[in-house]
Structure formats: C-alpha cells, structure tokens
Design an enzyme around this catalytic site. Sequence first.
Site, short mmCIF file in Angstrom:
data_model
loop_
_atom_site.label_atom_id
_atom_site.label_comp_id
_atom_site.label_asym_id
_atom_site.label_seq_id
_atom_site.Cartn_x
_atom_site.Cartn_y
_atom_site.Cartn_z
N PRO A 19 0.68 -1.13 0.05
CA PRO A 19 0.06 0.07 -0.14
C PRO A 19 0.78 1.16 -0.03
O PRO A 19 1.80 1.51 0.92
CB PRO A 19 -0.67 -0.20 1.36
CG PRO A 19 0.09 -1.03 2.14
CD PRO A 19 0.66 -2.02 1.17
N ALA A 21 0.37 5.54 -0.09
CA ALA A 21 -0.55 6.41 -0.21
C ALA A 21 -0.51 7.55 -1.30
O ALA A 21 0.66 7.79 -2.08
CB ALA A 21 -0.08 7.68 1.11
N CYS A 104 5.09 2.71 8.51
CA CYS A 104 5.09 3.95 7.95
C CYS A 104 6.08 4.86 8.73
O CYS A 104 6.07 4.85 9.91
CB CYS A 104 3.80 4.50 7.96
SG CYS A 104 3.56 6.02 7.10
N LYS A 144 2.78 -5.61 8.58
CA LYS A 144 3.81 -5.00 7.82
C LYS A 144 4.57 -4.11 8.76
O LYS A 144 3.98 -3.36 9.49
CB LYS A 144 3.56 -4.38 6.43
CG LYS A 144 4.69 -4.13 5.68
CD LYS A 144 4.14 -3.40 4.33
CE LYS A 144 5.24 -2.97 3.48
NZ LYS A 144 6.03 -1.95 3.72
N ASN A 206 10.54 -7.25 1.97
CA ASN A 206 10.38 -5.94 1.18
C ASN A 206 11.57 -4.97 1.44
O ASN A 206 12.27 -4.96 2.62
CB ASN A 206 8.94 -5.03 1.99
CG ASN A 206 8.74 -3.82 1.49
OD1 ASN A 206 8.54 -2.85 2.07
ND2 ASN A 206 8.60 -3.58 -0.04
N GLY A 207 11.80 -4.21 0.01
CA GLY A 207 12.76 -3.62 0.18
C GLY A 207 13.96 -3.70 -1.07
O GLY A 207 14.31 -4.78 -0.84
N ASP A 208 13.88 -2.74 -1.78
CA ASP A 208 14.87 -2.76 -2.76
C ASP A 208 14.45 -3.97 -4.03
O ASP A 208 15.50 -4.41 -4.48
CB ASP A 208 16.23 -2.83 -2.43
CG ASP A 208 16.86 -1.59 -1.96
OD1 ASP A 208 16.23 -0.56 -1.76
OD2 ASP A 208 17.94 -1.54 -0.97
N GLY A 230 7.00 -2.15 -3.54
CA GLY A 230 6.43 -0.84 -3.42
C GLY A 230 6.97 -0.07 -4.72
O GLY A 230 6.48 0.03 -5.68
N ARG A 231 8.03 0.76 -4.19
CA ARG A 231 8.61 1.65 -5.32
C ARG A 231 8.75 1.30 -6.33
O ARG A 231 8.96 1.78 -7.48
CB ARG A 231 9.54 2.57 -4.49
CG ARG A 231 9.19 3.58 -3.42
CD ARG A 231 10.45 4.07 -2.58
NE ARG A 231 11.26 3.17 -2.09
CZ ARG A 231 12.62 3.37 -2.16
NH1 ARG A 231 13.14 4.44 -2.70
NH2 ARG A 231 13.21 2.34 -1.67
#
Length: 375
Positions: A19, A21, A104, A144, A206-208, A230-231
């Site tokens: 998720p 924002a 977050c 998370k 999660n991450g990279d 995510g990104r």
Amino acid sequence: MESLKLGSLEVWPPVVLAPMAGITNAPFRTLCREQGGGLFVCEMITTRALVERNAKTLKMIRFDPSEKPRSIQLYGVDPVTVGRAVRMIAEEDLADHVDLNFGCPVPKVTRRGGGSALPYKRNLLRAILREAVRNAGSLPVTMKMRKGIDDDHLTYLDAGRIAVEEGIAAVALHGRTAVQHYGGTADWQAIARLKEAVTEIPVLGNGDIWSAADALRMMAETGCDGVVVGRGCLGRPWLFADLAAACEAGAGGELARPALGRVAETMERHATLLAECFGSEQHAVADFRKHVGWYLKGFTVGADLRRRLATSETLADLRQGLAELDLAQPWPEGVDAPRGKTHPRDRVHLPAGWLDDPYEVVVPSADAELETSGG
C-alpha cells in the site's frame, strides 16, 4: 516455489503490492492486476476514519467486482478502535484480508506513536494484534513492519514472535529502520533472521525490489515466503508480469520490455481510469502528474515535452503530449533502479518519553489517530 497461504486465502504468485499513499488506489491496482496475479493492497485506511464512516475513506475501500481477494491496510494506535474497525470490515464484508501498518516512517505518523514507532511498545503492539485477530472472524490478519526505529532500537524479532503468539497470519518486513526512511540499502539479512526466528507463519520480504531478478534473489538469499513490492512498480505496472513469469519459470522467465508506444497507452489508460474513479477529470489529471516522471524514466524525451506532460490539466492535453512522443523508442537499458523518495532522515519524531519503557502499556491520546486515510 509455493503459493502464499494467508489463512484460508491462497495467493499465487507469492507477490504483494505494498500500500502506498496516493498511489495504490483502484485504478493503479487495476493496471497491476492485469499484468499478473498476487495480492494488491489498497492505500492505508485509518481505523478512526473507518469506524466514523468518513466519506473519503469509504470511497477509498471500493473495490472492482473483479478484484479478489480484496485487501485493506489499516493504521491505528488504539486497540479498541482497531478492533472495531476490523469487526466492521468482517461483518459488512468490506474486504477479504486485513493488513496492519507498523511500517510507516513519516513524521506525522511516528510523532503520534503510530506506524514504525509503535512496535517499540511491545505490549501495546500485542494488544492491537489481539483485538484485530479477535474481531476478524474468518478474515486473515497480517502485519507489515520495519526493523525498528533505528539501529539502537530494533524491534522486528520481538514483533515477529508477538505476531505468532497473537494469531497473525503472516508478517512482512521492510529491511530498513524508520530513521533510514527510504535511503540507503535494505538489509535483506534482517529478513533472513526473521525467517529463522518465525517459522510458524509466512514471512514476506520488502525493500529494494526493482526487478523480477531482485525478487528471486531476495527469496533465495533470505528464505522468505514471498515479496512485497512498493516503489519498484512506480511507473512500471508490468513489473507484476515479470514477477509472475519469474515465479513460474525462474530466472529464465520472459520480461516485459514495452516500447514507448505501449508506455504511452498505459499512461493514457491510467489517467482515464483515475477520471472514472474520481468523477473529476481535473482532479484525475492533477493526481496523475506525479506518475509522469516514473513512466518516462530512462526514455529520451525533451525537457519541454516532459514539462507539458507533467503539467497537463485535461485528458486532451495529456493525449496531445503523449502523441508527440517517439512511440517506437525501445525500452531503455539500466532503468531497474530506485524510484520515489530515497533520502534518510536525521531522526525519528516520537512522542515525548516514547523510548523510556518498551513494555509500558500506553495508548496514545485520541488525537494520535490520524483523521484521514491515505497516509
């Protein structure tokens, strides 16, 4: 590779859209779901706004009839309010899965004791998880989190054990601390350590993850049961096609490498879906502007045209600009790289005295609950 089991839900491939924002609204989830399977989570919803039936929040949890399973991430700091929100979701059939946000890192969240600050208060975390699971009925509840507040205040191993003890269906770890924000490099070894410590339920990493190869490498190096993206999918919804192919065929899976023409088509469709969702073309096109740079990253596009696309006010303006692109331009090399925010923070904003006692059962005041959803 096995499917991801979250209670009665079975997710294949074991891939989750994180998720984000202002990003993972229904139109963006649609674009990603069309590329490949997985679990696609809506923007963060605050428990207070949900139980108070805030109009904006209720609009944010509308799902397309084809969207299964429906996934909601909740933010909350009060066990009672979290429990009420989860019960509302279960009793009113608002979703099929609930995720809880303890990751977050933004100041307006952490300074209220929420997000990545909350797991430091171990017994508050336990109370929130207990109320969520108790009120969820048959819905799986996941969480998370980050490694902790900073390297001196790591919480992820304690939080993982508490999650198991309270009946959480899976835990996802972003391999950064709150103070890192999105800077530096994600610590995948922390994901491996969590997987070693938590064997009873799935652990997601999660991450990279900027490419399907990154996802396969994370799973191989850490032993995690799935990945949260995510990104890496900003301006790249077809990353989910790559992930599906990689999960099916391994490193030899065919990769989506669209020419600029297909990228332009996706951009137009994204903006059009936003207009249909928001009911306002002006609002939709303004919201889409932040996506323009992500979609065009690595392509050769003149500065003036980039500027016009990023300042479009109507769909007609956007379409006119897209038509001026070199649509035959092939996919650029070397673009599987960081997108979005990357800078670390100097410090994490926390409530006064937050670090004094990690086991203190303290519920932040009523104004600590965010009033609006979306982060």
